[in-house]
Design a protein around this motif. Structure first.
Motif, PDB file in Angstrom:
ATOM      1  N   PHE A  99       0.834  -1.194   0.000  1.00  0.00           N
ATOM      2  CA  PHE A  99       0.000   0.000   0.000  1.00  0.00           C
ATOM      3  C   PHE A  99       0.875   1.252   0.000  1.00  0.00           C
ATOM      4  CE2 PHE A  99       0.699  -0.073   4.613  1.00  0.00           C
ATOM      5  CZ  PHE A  99       0.815   1.283   4.903  1.00  0.00           C
ATOM      6  N   GLU A 100       0.345   2.314  -0.584  1.00  0.00           N
ATOM      7  CA  GLU A 100       0.998   3.617  -0.602  1.00  0.00           C
ATOM      8  C   GLU A 100      -0.039   4.673  -0.235  1.00  0.00           C
ATOM      9  OE1 GLU A 100       3.141   4.528  -4.138  1.00  0.00           O
ATOM     10  OE2 GLU A 100       3.988   2.513  -4.345  1.00  0.00           O
ATOM     11  N   ALA A 101       0.324   5.545   0.687  1.00  0.00           N
ATOM     12  CA  ALA A 101      -0.584   6.602   1.128  1.00  0.00           C
ATOM     13  C   ALA A 101       0.172   7.916   1.196  1.00  0.00           C
ATOM     14  CB  ALA A 101      -1.182   6.259   2.492  1.00  0.00           C
ATOM     15  N   GLU A 102      -0.528   8.998   0.916  1.00  0.00           N
ATOM     16  CA  GLU A 102       0.072  10.328   0.948  1.00  0.00           C
ATOM     17  C   GLU A 102      -0.812  11.289   1.730  1.00  0.00           C
ATOM     18  OE1 GLU A 102       1.007  12.018  -2.794  1.00  0.00           O
ATOM     19  OE2 GLU A 102       2.753  10.731  -3.155  1.00  0.00           O
ATOM     20  N   ALA A 103      -0.158  12.168   2.499  1.00  0.00           N
ATOM     21  CA  ALA A 103      -0.867  13.219   3.225  1.00  0.00           C
ATOM     22  C   ALA A 103      -0.091  14.518   3.036  1.00  0.00           C
ATOM     23  CB  ALA A 103      -0.976  12.872   4.707  1.00  0.00           C
ATOM     24  N   LEU A 104      -0.816  15.594   2.771  1.00  0.00           N
ATOM     25  CA  LEU A 104      -0.188  16.906   2.578  1.00  0.00           C
ATOM     26  C   LEU A 104      -0.502  17.779   3.781  1.00  0.00           C
ATOM     27  CD1 LEU A 104       1.319  18.967   0.803  1.00  0.00           C
ATOM     28  CD2 LEU A 104      -0.903  19.582  -0.186  1.00  0.00           C
ATOM     29  N   LEU A 105       0.562  18.297   4.420  1.00  0.00           N
ATOM     30  CA  LEU A 105       0.413  19.212   5.546  1.00  0.00           C
ATOM     31  C   LEU A 105       0.798  20.607   5.065  1.00  0.00           C
ATOM     32  CD1 LEU A 105       1.986  17.040   8.397  1.00  0.00           C
ATOM     33  CD2 LEU A 105      -0.396  17.162   7.645  1.00  0.00           C
ATOM     34  N   PRO A 106      -0.170  21.500   4.875  1.00  0.00           N
ATOM     35  CA  PRO A 106       0.131  22.815   4.300  1.00  0.00           C
ATOM     36  C   PRO A 106       1.031  23.692   5.177  1.00  0.00           C
ATOM     37  CG  PRO A 106      -2.227  22.332   4.194  1.00  0.00           C
ATOM     38  CD  PRO A 106      -1.609  21.321   5.094  1.00  0.00           C
ATOM     39  N   TRP A 107       0.902  23.554   6.510  1.00  0.00           N
ATOM     40  CA  TRP A 107       1.641  24.465   7.396  1.00  0.00           C
ATOM     41  C   TRP A 107       1.910  23.770   8.715  1.00  0.00           C
ATOM     42  CZ3 TRP A 107      -0.945  28.343  11.064  1.00  0.00           C
ATOM     43  CH2 TRP A 107       0.031  29.132  11.707  1.00  0.00           C
ATOM     44  N   ILE A 108       3.178  23.820   9.150  1.00  0.00           N
ATOM     45  CA  ILE A 108       3.569  23.268  10.447  1.00  0.00           C
ATOM     46  C   ILE A 108       4.285  24.387  11.190  1.00  0.00           C
ATOM     47  CG2 ILE A 108       4.715  21.388  11.674  1.00  0.00           C
ATOM     48  CD1 ILE A 108       4.818  19.874   9.021  1.00  0.00           C
ATOM     49  N   ALA A 109       3.642  24.935  12.184  1.00  0.00           N
ATOM     50  CA  ALA A 109       4.197  26.070  12.907  1.00  0.00           C
ATOM     51  C   ALA A 109       5.439  25.659  13.682  1.00  0.00           C
ATOM     52  CB  ALA A 109       3.142  26.651  13.850  1.00  0.00           C
ATOM     53  N   ALA A 110       6.354  26.613  13.867  1.00  0.00           N
ATOM     54  CA  ALA A 110       7.574  26.358  14.626  1.00  0.00           C
ATOM     55  C   ALA A 110       7.224  25.979  16.058  1.00  0.00           C
ATOM     56  CB  ALA A 110       8.462  27.606  14.604  1.00  0.00           C
ATOM     57  N   GLY A 111       7.893  24.945  16.574  1.00  0.00           N
ATOM     58  CA  GLY A 111       7.641  24.489  17.933  1.00  0.00           C
ATOM     59  C   GLY A 111       6.299  23.823  18.125  1.00  0.00           C
ATOM     60  N   SER A 112       5.600  23.501  17.040  1.00  0.00           N
ATOM     61  CA  SER A 112       4.274  22.902  17.149  1.00  0.00           C
ATOM     62  C   SER A 112       4.204  21.669  16.243  1.00  0.00           C
ATOM     63  CB  SER A 112       3.215  23.932  16.758  1.00  0.00           C
ATOM     64  OG  SER A 112       1.917  23.403  16.928  1.00  0.00           O
ATOM     65  N   SER A 113       3.004  21.162  16.047  1.00  0.00           N
ATOM     66  CA  SER A 113       2.828  19.965  15.222  1.00  0.00           C
ATOM     67  C   SER A 113       1.571  20.109  14.385  1.00  0.00           C
ATOM     68  CB  SER A 113       2.745  18.704  16.088  1.00  0.00           C
ATOM     69  OG  SER A 113       1.614  18.758  16.943  1.00  0.00           O
ATOM     70  N   ALA A 114       1.501  19.302  13.338  1.00  0.00           N
ATOM     71  CA  ALA A 114       0.316  19.245  12.481  1.00  0.00           C
ATOM     72  C   ALA A 114       0.018  17.785  12.207  1.00  0.00           C
ATOM     73  CB  ALA A 114       0.550  20.010  11.181  1.00  0.00           C
ATOM     74  N   SER A 115      -1.260  17.494  12.045  1.00  0.00           N
ATOM     75  CA  SER A 115      -1.658  16.104  11.831  1.00  0.00           C
ATOM     76  C   SER A 115      -2.566  16.003  10.622  1.00  0.00           C
ATOM     77  CB  SER A 115      -2.355  15.528  13.064  1.00  0.00           C
ATOM     78  OG  SER A 115      -3.534  16.260  13.355  1.00  0.00           O
ATOM     79  N   GLY A 116      -2.613  14.826  10.060  1.00  0.00           N
ATOM     80  CA  GLY A 116      -3.479  14.545   8.928  1.00  0.00           C
ATOM     81  C   GLY A 116      -3.941  13.107   8.972  1.00  0.00           C
ATOM     82  N   GLU A 117      -4.980  12.819   8.232  1.00  0.00           N
ATOM     83  CA  GLU A 117      -5.529  11.462   8.182  1.00  0.00           C
ATOM     84  C   GLU A 117      -5.773  11.087   6.730  1.00  0.00           C
ATOM     85  OE1 GLU A 117      -8.678  10.308  10.980  1.00  0.00           O
ATOM     86  OE2 GLU A 117      -9.785   9.567   9.242  1.00  0.00           O
ATOM     87  N   VAL A 118      -5.432   9.874   6.393  1.00  0.00           N
ATOM     88  CA  VAL A 118      -5.646   9.403   5.031  1.00  0.00           C
ATOM     89  C   VAL A 118      -6.195   7.984   5.097  1.00  0.00           C
ATOM     90  CG1 VAL A 118      -3.251   8.602   4.852  1.00  0.00           C
ATOM     91  CG2 VAL A 118      -4.562   9.028   2.773  1.00  0.00           C
ATOM     92  N   ARG A 119      -7.134   7.686   4.222  1.00  0.00           N
ATOM     93  CA  ARG A 119      -7.697   6.342   4.126  1.00  0.00           C
ATOM     94  C   ARG A 119      -7.176   5.682   2.862  1.00  0.00           C
ATOM     95  NH1 ARG A 119     -11.645   5.156   7.699  1.00  0.00           N
ATOM     96  NH2 ARG A 119     -12.490   6.883   8.908  1.00  0.00           N
TER      97      ARG A 119
END
Length: 370
Positions: A99-119
């Protein structure tokens, strides 16, 4: 890894061309534009490298799944930098079952985190001890494609899609012997198929009163439980899997996958009815497996995830195994029975599963999926 994109190639080529033309024509403006373009390319490469620096990624994925299922993958990226944000980071994940999955995170702030979900749908069975992760970015202007590759330790098993052979849903006789035995008292009641409207002649005890009350409230009729006819319910089953075929039999990898799904579906169905199963397969060197509980069923599933077709199975091996077996035997092969039916002809208690009766995509002709 750094890759120069098409847009970057155009900018680089134009910059050098303008600088060269300026030198030839002794034109300071052209030279300045060419140098500015070169500086722009160098700056894009530096910013792209910095954009992926000190990014930590975690992936949430299931430990066990089935081929053909859609699963959810959770992706979290943490920016450990204190001052500079990250932009347009693409995360690609590869794992068991190809399987191959891709997630795009447009912006990850400094000192913080970003999350995404893909099916993603799992295309095939398999086992992996780690997930292959790739971070890519074309920031800031799409001139370069920067990437980082690493592995995240996570054991994942993708089991074959379980398909119950229709031969095990039909009457309880042995298909190889041509006989039918009379069902006993324990086989008098089949499984619940579903609910339907009441028809004249239905027994009162088959009425589903709770569903009937809801149906009546909506202006409908009485609802009746519909049962499947009694099926295959032996005391113990030996499931024999082989890949022997006649000399000119065509070997098809898709049929091997289909046969594994049929074998896995048969074992699961029998275990749901608490029927002990002995698994015997040529790709495991004919070493028998006793499947009598959850642990042994899980071990068999793990083995089927890794199974590879036995390339040199011969007729005398299958005959020898059949001679040693006693009781109810189910034979499954990735070769059509026409290529080996002579090995089981005249044997009592043998049930043959015809892999060619099952359409591509594991849709049964008259059967059902577990």
């Amino acid at each position: 890894m750094v890759k120069l994109e098409k847009r970057g190639s155009v900018v680089v080529g134009a910059s050098f061309s303008l600088a060269a033309a300026g030198l030839i024509l002794v034109d300071g403006v052209l030279i300045a534009i060419g140098l500015a373009g070169a500086i722009l390319v160098g700056l894009a490469k530096l910013l792209g490298w910095w954009n992926l620096r000190r990014l930590e990624t975690t992936v949430e994925a299931p430990g066990v799944a089935q081929a053909g299922d859609e699963v959810r993958l959770g992706v979290v990226a943490r920016n450990r930098r204190r001052l500079v944000d990250a932009f347009r980071v693409r995360i690609s994940v590869k794992g068991a079952g190809n399987f191959e999955a891709e997630a795009l995170l447009p912006w990850i702030a400094a000192g913080s985190s970003a999350s995404g979900e893909v099916r993603v749908e799992l295309p095939a069975r398999g086992v992996s001890e780690a997930l292959e992760v790739e971070l890519t970015s074309e920031f800031p202007w799409g001139l370069f494609r920067q990437s980082r590759n690493f592995r995240i330790g996570h054991r994942m098993r993708v089991l074959p899609r379980p398909v119950v052979p229709v031969e095990m849903l039909a009457g309880s006789g042995s298909l190889g012997s041509g006989e039918r035995r009379r069902p006993g008292a324990r086989e008098a009641v089949g499984e619940l198929r579903g609910l339907r409207d009441y028809r004249a002649g239905d027994r009162v005890k088959t009425v589903a009163w709770a569903a009937s009350v809801k149906s009546a409230a909506q202006g409908g009729a009485l609802m009746v439980r519909e049962l499947d006819p009694p099926g295959f319910r032996p005391q113990r089953v030996i499931l024999l899997f082989h890949s022997y075929g006649a000399d000119r039999a065509l070997i098809r990898p898709d049929r091997f996958e289909r046969a594994l799904s049929l074998g896995w579906g048969a074992v699961r169905r029998l275990r749901m009815r608490r029927v002990p199963v002995t698994w015997l397969a040529d790709f495991e060197e004919w070493v028998p497996r006793e499947v009598v509980g959850r642990d042994s069923l899980s071990q068999l599933g793990d083995a089927l995830c890794r199974a590879r077709r036995a390339p040199g199975t011969e007729a005398h091996e299958v005959e020898a195994r059949l001679d040693e077996l006693d009781g109810e035997v189910v034979v499954i092969s990735d070769m059509p029975p026409a290529a080996w039916e002579g090995l089981v002809a005249g044997r009592r208690g043998v049930r043959v599963v015809d892999v060619s009766d099952y359409e591509r995509g594991l849709r049964l002709k008259g059967g059902s999926r577990a």
